[in-house]
Structures are given as structure tokens and as C-alpha cells.
Scaffold this active site. Structure first.
Site, PDB file in Angstrom:
ATOM      1  N   LYS A  34       1.013  -0.925   0.351  1.00 27.81           N
ATOM      2  CA  LYS A  34       0.425  -0.711   0.287  1.00 27.81           C
ATOM      3  C   LYS A  34       0.838   1.322  -0.123  1.00 27.81           C
ATOM      4  CE  LYS A  34      -0.922   0.024   5.371  1.00 27.81           C
ATOM      5  NZ  LYS A  34       0.143   1.290   5.595  1.00 27.81           N
ATOM      6  N   THR A  35       1.860   1.244   0.710  1.00 29.06           N
ATOM      7  CA  THR A  35       2.992   2.265   0.622  1.00 29.06           C
ATOM      8  C   THR A  35       3.341   3.091  -0.794  1.00 29.06           C
ATOM      9  OG1 THR A  35       3.237   2.275   2.652  1.00 29.06           O
ATOM     10  CG2 THR A  35       4.977   3.301   1.682  1.00 29.06           C
ATOM     11  N   ASP A 220      -4.009   7.075   4.551  1.00 32.11           N
ATOM     12  CA  ASP A 220      -3.302   6.895   5.040  1.00 32.11           C
ATOM     13  C   ASP A 220      -3.796   5.474   6.076  1.00 32.11           C
ATOM     14  OD1 ASP A 220      -1.711   3.133   4.639  1.00 32.11           O
ATOM     15  OD2 ASP A 220      -0.055   4.556   5.617  1.00 32.11           O
ATOM     16  N   GLU A 221      -3.700   4.216   6.212  1.00 31.64           N
ATOM     17  CA  GLU A 221      -4.481   3.305   7.268  1.00 31.64           C
ATOM     18  C   GLU A 221      -6.010   4.554   7.767  1.00 31.64           C
ATOM     19  OE1 GLU A 221      -3.403   1.136   8.477  1.00 31.64           O
ATOM     20  OE2 GLU A 221      -1.067   1.085   8.265  1.00 31.64           O
ATOM     21  N   GLN A 251      -7.073  -5.258  10.213  1.00 29.05           N
ATOM     22  CA  GLN A 251      -6.350  -4.395  10.731  1.00 29.05           C
ATOM     23  C   GLN A 251      -6.387  -3.322  11.633  1.00 29.05           C
ATOM     24  OE1 GLN A 251      -2.312  -4.757   8.850  1.00 29.05           O
ATOM     25  NE2 GLN A 251      -3.631  -4.878   6.797  1.00 29.05           N
ATOM     26  N   ARG A 602       2.942 -10.517  10.393  1.00 29.64           N
ATOM     27  CA  ARG A 602       4.422  -9.451  11.315  1.00 29.64           C
ATOM     28  C   ARG A 602       4.877 -10.329  10.350  1.00 29.64           C
ATOM     29  NH1 ARG A 602       2.664  -5.508   9.506  1.00 29.64           N
ATOM     30  NH2 ARG A 602       0.455  -6.423   9.469  1.00 29.64           N
TER      31      ARG A 602
END
Length: 754
Positions: A34-35, A220-221, A251, A602
Site C-alpha cells: 500500500k505504501t 493511509d490506515e 487491521q 508481521r
């Protein structure tokens, strides 16, 4: 040009980058790039569509992520972009409010302070004291949380309505708390968001100015936004509605901070024409890790299903390990890390150990110390919260904002100048009677005006006031020189000897002071108010030094945005993960699943899930139950001791117990571990796989039906009791706390005559 920006993107990523007009919702699974999508989209808008950089606003949740995004965008475009706004919600709002405070539309000056949690707690305690509220019965932290929740919903003190006794305390405290902040020319973190949202909502000219400036808004997020942040996005996105948000309902793990993952669903309602793009290809983990994570999260409702996949098919099975206690759990992890380091040729920094609660780190830290293994603890006392750093930052805050009473009271006698609490109170009362602000009173003291105190206290106040005036002048010219003058004239390095217990502590504090000086030197181009804003808004995760070769210990809540080749998740037990307070709340249980999902994803290569047979929690040694979440993981994805016994028990009617054959062993990591033996008992009580009857246990002190009292859980009734390894394990149904399994040697149960 086009090939450069789209090269290496998968079709869904490319679609997201090039969807220029209108609202876009990108549902991005963990590790889906996504970044990369966000940075390439910014570059695409600037280079391919000709949007000026200063017409873009990109918002994320940590300074570290913002800096990384800016660096990537500038690398893609081959140089720095003047005017490009990339930052956190709080940092962007802080800058906007400083500009608008100068225009006189806010009851704050441009040099306002930003209060951290410690500052807020101190103000709330003072307010509750003024309201004659007993802080032993009404916790200041609980009041502060209620005020924070109101601000997140954009509820002002005048709009706050109380529904009960506690709510009335909050209402009164909120009014006084906010009044105190305005008097101190200070805002807390929630004010930065609320004041910006209300400013834009209520002032047409200000709102239109920023709506015209920001043609494109990228977030974002998005699942971590609260109501105030959501409204900011809605307001700033008009009228073009070129709002591009990236999020993942799976998330959303920060409900306790006011975040609402349902904002993702609300976005779809508010923007029915929005283009929705799913990013399901994972570039981080093996397929085994992804399948394990999906097995956990697929049980949740109110989400968009995502078929996570990766080119890294297969992968090592998830290792499940049962230990006898939390001590052996820590020792096993330490030993396993050393084994993996030799096998994989990894450094310590490639390993992370995660847990649900901060209290779990103690046993892990002790095991790592015994093993001589380097580790770094995320969630300890952060750099900017250490006493010596807070002292010196408080001086800088007072130089910048001399009306801040909270920081004035913190440092006026640090180091000691003979100015006691009574002298401080007299000085403040004098200023109030003279109708002087704190800043004006300090200037008067520096000019030698007669003060309401005498002797050493009077001299101390004069010296202190003159120091602030001198430092204010120096800071405007050279902040680093002002900092050096501050530590020299206050004798702060000598003072460190007075407040430290050992030579090692003195050295550590001195190193922290030097580290702060280094931060100031790095940011020497910033004005004092800009430096203080940056320091106030640093998140804990921003301080994580990736260059240190040490195992990372952190809570699952701190793990967002990170990745490691090998991940251990410990304490995967009912009562810890999921947490006991979520058992009766479906929505909170769903968040526990999301929390575990974040931890699982992770891991890049290997994943370990551990739990203990017994664990000391809240002072009581209790038998543990493997987490109910294990029942959702397909057995073909795991190896090691099978925690699915509990699920098998429910399906077959068999009762499973683990008996431990203790081995004598040294306390070192290399010593022998207790060996678990799994025995299955059918409903009749006879062990399967053999003719040996279940042995009669030794006599117990506590009998079923016996009434008992526990200092924490209150009154209860014994359900069952048995002796294991010389200690009696008692199951008690408490009237208020429900069923607990306790160790008699720790619980100190009192038998009642009822």
C-alpha cells in the site's frame, strides 16, 4: 515516464495509482504494497496529470511512515517537492492551527504548547481536586479517557451531557480542564483534531481556503481514523471529492484510542460512487502464514473478505509450543532464537517477540538477560518521557510559551532555587491580583519589580525569570546555543548527580541529555515552536532504531507497520489472547481476532505461537487454557504440541489434561525442560489407549460446594479441587468475577462459615 511509474506494479496496484478522478477506496491486505501504491499515486498525479505538489495532502499515522513516503516520492520524481503536505493528522492540524491562531480566529496564540499524557493527567488531577472529587474513588485516567472520547466525537464541553453520577463528574471536569488549557495557551492531542475540525466547520472563509488548496486528499490506515479525523477528510475533500483512502477493516485494532474501523464501511455509504479496489497479493509472508491468518480473521463479520495470496507458496509450518510456565516459555524462546540464528545466519534484529499485555514482558526480559541475549523493549519509558528529557523540554516550552502554568510549575525549582510550593502559589496569586498573565509576571520579575516573596525564593524567581528572557532571545537566533546555555546556567549536569541513585544512572541520564542535544543539532533549521511540535508528536514506534542488532519485544498493538523474518507470539491463551474482558462482548472479541491477525501477518518466514500450562496473573498462579483461536487454525498448518485438544474435547466429549513430569534442571536456558504428557480421559474417567484406571488424587483442603473469600474476586463457591505437583488447584465460581482457576498456595482463600 508512464512505464517508470507503473513498472513492477500488479494490475490492482496500477489501477489504484491511475484512478485519478473521484473517490477511491483501496482495501489493502497486510503486506500488499500500500505504501508503494500511495507514493506512486502521488508521483503520478504530479508528473502525469500536472497537479501542483502543494495541492496534494497525504495523511498517515506515524512520522516515520510520513518521512518514508516523502523520501520515496522525491526519489521517484528526482528531487524535493516544495509545498507537498505529507504528515500525520496531528502534525498537519498543528501547523494549520498555528497559522490560523495568528489570524485571530482561535482563543490561542501561535506559540501554544502541546500537552502529552503526563501533562494532561496533572491538569485533570488539579481540576478534580478543585472540584473536591476523591481521586481514589474516581480515577483521573478514567475521567481523561471520557474527555478524550468526547473530543474524538467533536463534543465540546458545552455540548457534553451526563447520564449518571460519573458522567456529571466528567462534565464538570471537562469544562474546567478545557478552561485551564486555554489559560495556559495549550492544547492536548485531541484538541489538535477537534479544534481543526470545528474551525473548518464553523468558519466558511477558512474552510474554503483549505478546500481550494487541497485538490486531492490521500489517507493511509483509514481503518484507524476516529470521528474527528473522518470529518476532517470529508470537509477537506470537498467539493472535488478526490478522496483516496487506503485501509483494511481486518487491521483495525485501536478502538481503545477512539479509532473506528467501521469508517471504512461509512466511506462506502458516504461515497456510493467510489471505486473500490482490493489489494490481495502479499509481498511479505509465506502462504502458510497467510492461510493461518485468514483462518483467524475469516470468523469476523462486518468485513470485506480478502483472498490473500503470495508467490511464496508453502513455507515452514507454524510451530505451536506449550511450556510449563511463563519462565520456561521465555527460556524456550531464547533458546530457539539462538538455534535459528545458527541455522539461518540471521542477526538478532530479525526476531520479534510479541504479547498481548505489557506485563508479559517481564518473564521474557529475565530469560533474555539470563541468556545474555540483546533485546530492545518497545513500550518502555520512551525517550521524550524520561525525567531529564521532560525537564529540558519543559524549559524550552516555557521559553516558547511563557503563559504555560503547568510547565512553569514543573521547572521553576528545577534544579533547586529555594522556591517552594508556597512561594509559587504566592507569586501566581500576586500575578492574578495584579491582572497580569504569567508571561507578564515573569517579565516583571526579570525587571526587578517587588515580588510577594522574600529571601532566597525572591532571588530564585528573579534569576529564573532573567534566564528565561535571555534564553528566549538566544533561541530566536540559535536554538542549539540556547540549549547549551540552559544546561550550563542551571547546572543541570550537576543536578543529575542529585537525582540519580547510582553512577550508572547518572551516566544514562547524561547520555539522554546529550541525545536530546543531538536531536536539536539535527533540526537546527527549525524554529523553536516547530521543534517542540515535532517533539510532542513523536510516536513510540518512530523511535525504533532499526540499526540495533537486538531482538524486539513489543505488544501486538505496537506491531502495526512492522515486519520481521521470524515472529514469536506468546501467551496465546484464553484470558490473555483473547483478553478475559472481551469474552462477553462480541465486538471486542472481534477486535482480539484482528489483533492476532496483525501479529501473525508481521511474520515473513517463520511463525511461533506459544502458551504456558500455568501462569502467574495479577498475583495468582492459575492453570491456563490454550486460546480458543487455536480451534480455527487448520491442523495441517501447524507443528508441535497441538492446542487443538481443547476443540477436540468439545467435539468428542473427552476430557484432556496435561500432566508434567518435572526434570531437575539448572536455571540457564540450556537446561532440560519439563516434558508434557498428554492423556485423554473419556467421560467414564478411564485413560484411553490403556487399561490403567485414572489414579485417585491426594486429599484436598477445598471441597466442592465450600464457600470461600478471595481478596480480589470476593465471595465464591468451590467447583472442584485437585493436587498437582504438590499444589492444590481450585476452581471457584465467584459471584462477581465468574469462574477462576487458582493455585491455593498463592490465592490465600478464606473458608467462610456460610
Amino acid at each position: 515516464m508512464v512505464e517508470d511509474l507503473l513498472a513492477g506494479l500488479n494490475p490492482q496496484q496500477a489501477e489504484a495509482v491511475t484512478a485519478v478522478e473521484g473517490p477511491v477506496l483501496v482495501l489493502a491486505g497486510p503486506g500488499s504494497g500500500k505504501t508503494r501504491v500511495l507514493t506512486h499515486r502521488i508521483a503520478w498525479l504530479v508528473r502525469e496529470t500536472g497537479v501542483p505538489a502543494h495541492h496534494l495532502l497525504s495523511v498517515t499515522f506515524t512520522n516515520k511512515a510520513a518521512a518514508e513516503m516523502r523520501g520515496r516520492v522525491e526519489q521517484l520524481l528526482g528531487g524535493r517537492l516544495a509545498g507537498l503536505q505529507i504528515g500525520t493528522f496531528h502534525s498537519i492540524c498543528a501547523r494549520l492551527l498555528r497559522v490560523e491562531a495568528g489570524a485571530g480566529v482561535l482563543p490561542y496564540g501561535q506559540n501554544y504548547s502541546i500537552y502529552d499524557t503526563d501533562d494532561q493527567q496533572r491538569v485533570v488531577k488539579g481540576v478534580l481536586s478543585e472540584l473536591n472529587v476523591d481521586t481514589k474513588r474516581v480515577q483521573p485516567g478514567r475521567v481523561l479517557n471520557a474527555i478524550s472520547a468526547a473530543k474524538n466525537e467533536l463534543i465540546t464541553p458545552d455540548e457534553f451531557r451526563s447520564a449518571d453520577y460519573f458522567g456529571e463528574i466528567v462534565r464538570r471536569a471537562y469544562v474546567q480542564y478545557q478552561k485551564r488549557l486555554v489559560e495556559n495557551n495549550a492544547m492536548d492531542f485531541d484538541d489538535l483534531l477537534m479544534n481543526t475540525a470545528l474551525l473548518l466547520r464553523d468558519h466558511d472563509d477558512v474552510r474554503e481556503k483549505y478546500q481550494q488548496r487541497y485538490e486531492y486528499v490521500l489517507v493511509d490506515e483509514f481503518q484507524d481514523t476516529n470521528q474527528a479525523q473522518y470529518q476532517l477528510v470529508r470537509i477537506l475533500g470537498r467539493p472535488q471529492e478526490n478522496v483516496f483512502v487506503v485501509g483494511d477493516e481486518d487491521q483495525g485494532i485501536y478502538a481503545f484510542r477512539g479509532a473506528d474501523y467501521r469508517n471504512v464501511m461509512q466511506f462506502r455509504k458516504d461515497y456510493p460512487a467510489a471505486k473500490v479496489i482490493l489489494l490481495e497479493q502479499n509481498y511479505r509472508s509465506t502462504q502458510v502464514v497467510l492461510d493461518t491468518a485468514r483462518a483467524i480473521i475469516d470468523k469476523n463479520k462486518h468485513r470485506t473478505p480478502k483472498a490473500l495470496f503470495t508467490d511464496r507458496s508453502g513455507g515452514a509450518l507454524v510451530t505451536v509450543q506449550e511450556a510449563y510456565s511463563e519462565q520456561e516459555e521465555g527460556e524456550w524462546i531464547a533458546r530457539r532464537i539462538e538455534e535459528l540464528r545458527r541455522q539461518r545466519k540471521d542477526g538478532y534484529a530479525d526476531f520479534a517477540v510479541m504479547y498481548r499485555t505489557n506485563a508479559q514482558s517481564r518473564a521474557l526480559e529475565e530469560a533474555f538477560v539470563r541468556a545474555g541475549m540483546p533485546y530492545r523493549l518497545v513500550g518502555g519509558v520512551g525517550f521524550y518521557r524520561r525525567r531529564e528529557v521532560k525537564d529540558l523540554i519543559a524549559y524550552l516550552k516555557l521559553i516558547n510559551n511563557p503563559n504555560d502554568r503547568e510547565v512553569f510549575e514543573r521547572v521553576v525549582n528545577v534544579p533547586g532555587r529555594g522556591i517552594g510550593e508556597k512561594s509559587v502559589a504566592n507569586f501566581l496569586d500576586w500575578a492574578q491580583n495584579k491582572n497580569l498573565t504569567l508571561a507578564e509576571a515573569l517579565e516583571a520579575a526579570a525587571d526587578g519589580v517587588a515580588l510577594p516573596v522574600v529571601g532566597r525564593a525572591a532571588k530564585g524567581l528573579v534569576d529564573f525569570s532573567q534566564l528565561l528572557r535571555d534564553l528566549r532571545f538566544m533561541a530566536a537566533q540559535n536554538l542549539l546555543a540556547a540549549f547549551d546555555e540552559l544546561t550550563a546556567r542551571t547546572g543541570y549536569h550537576i543536578y543529575l548527580n542529585e537525582i540519580s541513585d547510582t553512577a550508572e544512572q547518572v551516566t544514562e541520564r547524561q547520555e539522554n541529555v546529550q541525545a536530546l542535544r543531538g536531536v536539536i543539532a539535527e533540526k537546527k533549521d527549525l524554529a523553536l515552536d516547530e521543534f517542540l511540535a515535532d517533539a510532542s508528536l513523536v510516536a513510540e514506534i518512530d523511535q525504533l532504531d532499526s540499526s540495533v542488532d537486538a531482538v524486539t519485544l513489543l505488544t501486538l498493538h505496537s506491531a502495526k507497520g512492522l515486519e520481521f523474518p521470524v515472529v514469536f507470539i506468546t501467551g496465546v491463551e484464553d484470558g490473555l489472547l483473547p483478553h478475559s474482558r472481551t469474552f462477553s462482548e462480541p465486538e471486542e472479541m472481534a477486535e482480539e481476532r484482528r489483533l492476532l491477525y496483525v501479529g501473525l501477518t508481521r511474520a515473513q518466514d517463520e511463525l511461533y505461537l506459544t502458551y504456558a500450562f500455568r501462569r502467574v496473573l495479577y498475583g495468582d498462579s492459575t492453570l491456563s487454557t490454550p486460546s480458543r483461536f487455536f480451534d480455527d487454525i487448520p491442523p495441517e498448518l501447524t507443528t508441535g504440541l497441538s492446542p487443538r485438544l481443547r476443540g477436540a474435547q468439545q467435539r468428542s466429549g473427552y476430557k484432556y489434561e496435561t500432566t508434567w513430569e518435572r526434570e531437575e534442571r539448572p536455571s540457564s536456558v540450556s537446561g532440560a525442560f519439563a516434558s508434557p504428557k498428554i492423556i485423554a480421559f473419556p467421560p467414564g474417567g478411564k485413560a484411553s489407549g490403556g487399561s490403567r484406571p485414572a489414579p485417585a488424587g491426594p486429599p484436598t483442603k477445598y471441597q466442592p460446594g465450600m464457600r470461600v473469600y478471595h481478596t480480589k474476586f470476593g465471595k465464591g463457591t468451590v467447583q472442584s479441587s485437585k493436587v498437582i505437583s504438590g499444589d492444590e488447584e481450585v476452581q471457584v465460581r465467584f459471584e462477581q468475577a465468574g469462574i477462576k482457576l487458582l493455585s491455593a498456595s498463592f490465592a490465600n482463600l478464606v473458608v467462610l462459615d456460610e
